[in-house]
Design a protein around this motif. Structure first.
Motif, short mmCIF file in Angstrom:
data_model
loop_
_atom_site.label_atom_id
_atom_site.label_comp_id
_atom_site.label_asym_id
_atom_site.label_seq_id
_atom_site.Cartn_x
_atom_site.Cartn_y
_atom_site.Cartn_z
N LEU A 81 0.89 4.17 -2.80
CA LEU A 81 0.72 5.47 -2.51
C LEU A 81 1.87 6.55 -2.71
CD1 LEU A 81 -1.23 5.03 0.97
CD2 LEU A 81 -2.18 5.64 -1.32
N ALA A 82 2.96 5.93 -2.66
CA ALA A 82 4.46 6.71 -2.99
C ALA A 82 4.19 7.13 -4.62
CB ALA A 82 5.54 6.01 -2.79
N LEU A 83 3.56 6.29 -5.41
CA LEU A 83 3.68 6.39 -6.71
C LEU A 83 2.72 7.61 -7.24
CD1 LEU A 83 3.88 2.98 -8.28
CD2 LEU A 83 5.72 4.70 -8.28
N ILE A 84 1.49 7.75 -6.29
CA ILE A 84 0.37 8.33 -6.54
C ILE A 84 0.45 9.76 -6.06
CG2 ILE A 84 -1.99 8.78 -6.38
CD1 ILE A 84 -2.19 5.72 -6.69
N LEU A 85 0.84 9.79 -4.57
CA LEU A 85 0.64 11.20 -3.65
C LEU A 85 2.07 12.07 -3.95
CD1 LEU A 85 -0.73 9.61 -0.76
CD2 LEU A 85 -2.03 11.11 -2.30
N PRO A 86 2.03 13.34 -3.78
CA PRO A 86 3.18 14.20 -3.75
C PRO A 86 3.98 14.22 -2.59
CG PRO A 86 0.97 15.30 -3.18
CD PRO A 86 0.74 14.00 -3.57
N ALA A 87 5.10 14.80 -2.60
CA ALA A 87 5.91 14.59 -1.51
C ALA A 87 5.61 15.39 -0.41
CB ALA A 87 7.40 15.10 -1.91
N VAL A 140 0.96 -1.11 -0.07
CA VAL A 140 0.14 -0.03 0.04
C VAL A 140 0.90 1.25 -0.06
CG1 VAL A 140 -1.76 1.23 1.35
CG2 VAL A 140 -2.14 -1.21 1.05
N ILE A 141 2.03 1.24 0.68
CA ILE A 141 2.91 2.30 0.93
C ILE A 141 3.52 2.72 -0.43
CG2 ILE A 141 4.99 3.09 1.75
CD1 ILE A 141 4.11 1.92 4.58
N ILE A 142 3.77 1.41 -1.12
CA ILE A 142 4.54 1.70 -2.57
C ILE A 142 3.52 2.29 -3.52
CG2 ILE A 142 5.44 0.55 -4.37
CD1 ILE A 142 6.80 -1.28 -2.37
#
Length: 54
Positions: free
Chosen positions: A25-31, A21-23
């Motif tokens: 979300l890391a592709l979708i959400l901004p820094a 899930v974290i991976i």
């Protein structure tokens, strides 16, 4: 003779799901979101530590 499977419990499964899930979300959400998530996580961890010490 059959092999005995060692039971690790559901914690390994939950960690793998959480990592996936974290991976995603890391592709979708901004820094900026991750700094906010880190701050919330640290606050929650601090409150949990303070409550567990009492």
């Amino acid at each position: 003779m059959g092999r005995r499977r060692r039971r690790r419990g559901p914690s390994i499964g939950w960690l793998v799901i959480l990592a996936g899930v974290i991976i995603i979300l890391a592709l979708i959400l901004p820094a900026g979101f991750w700094w906010f998530a880190l701050a919330v996580g640290l606050i929650v961890a601090g409150i949990w530590l303070l409550r567990s010490c009492n």
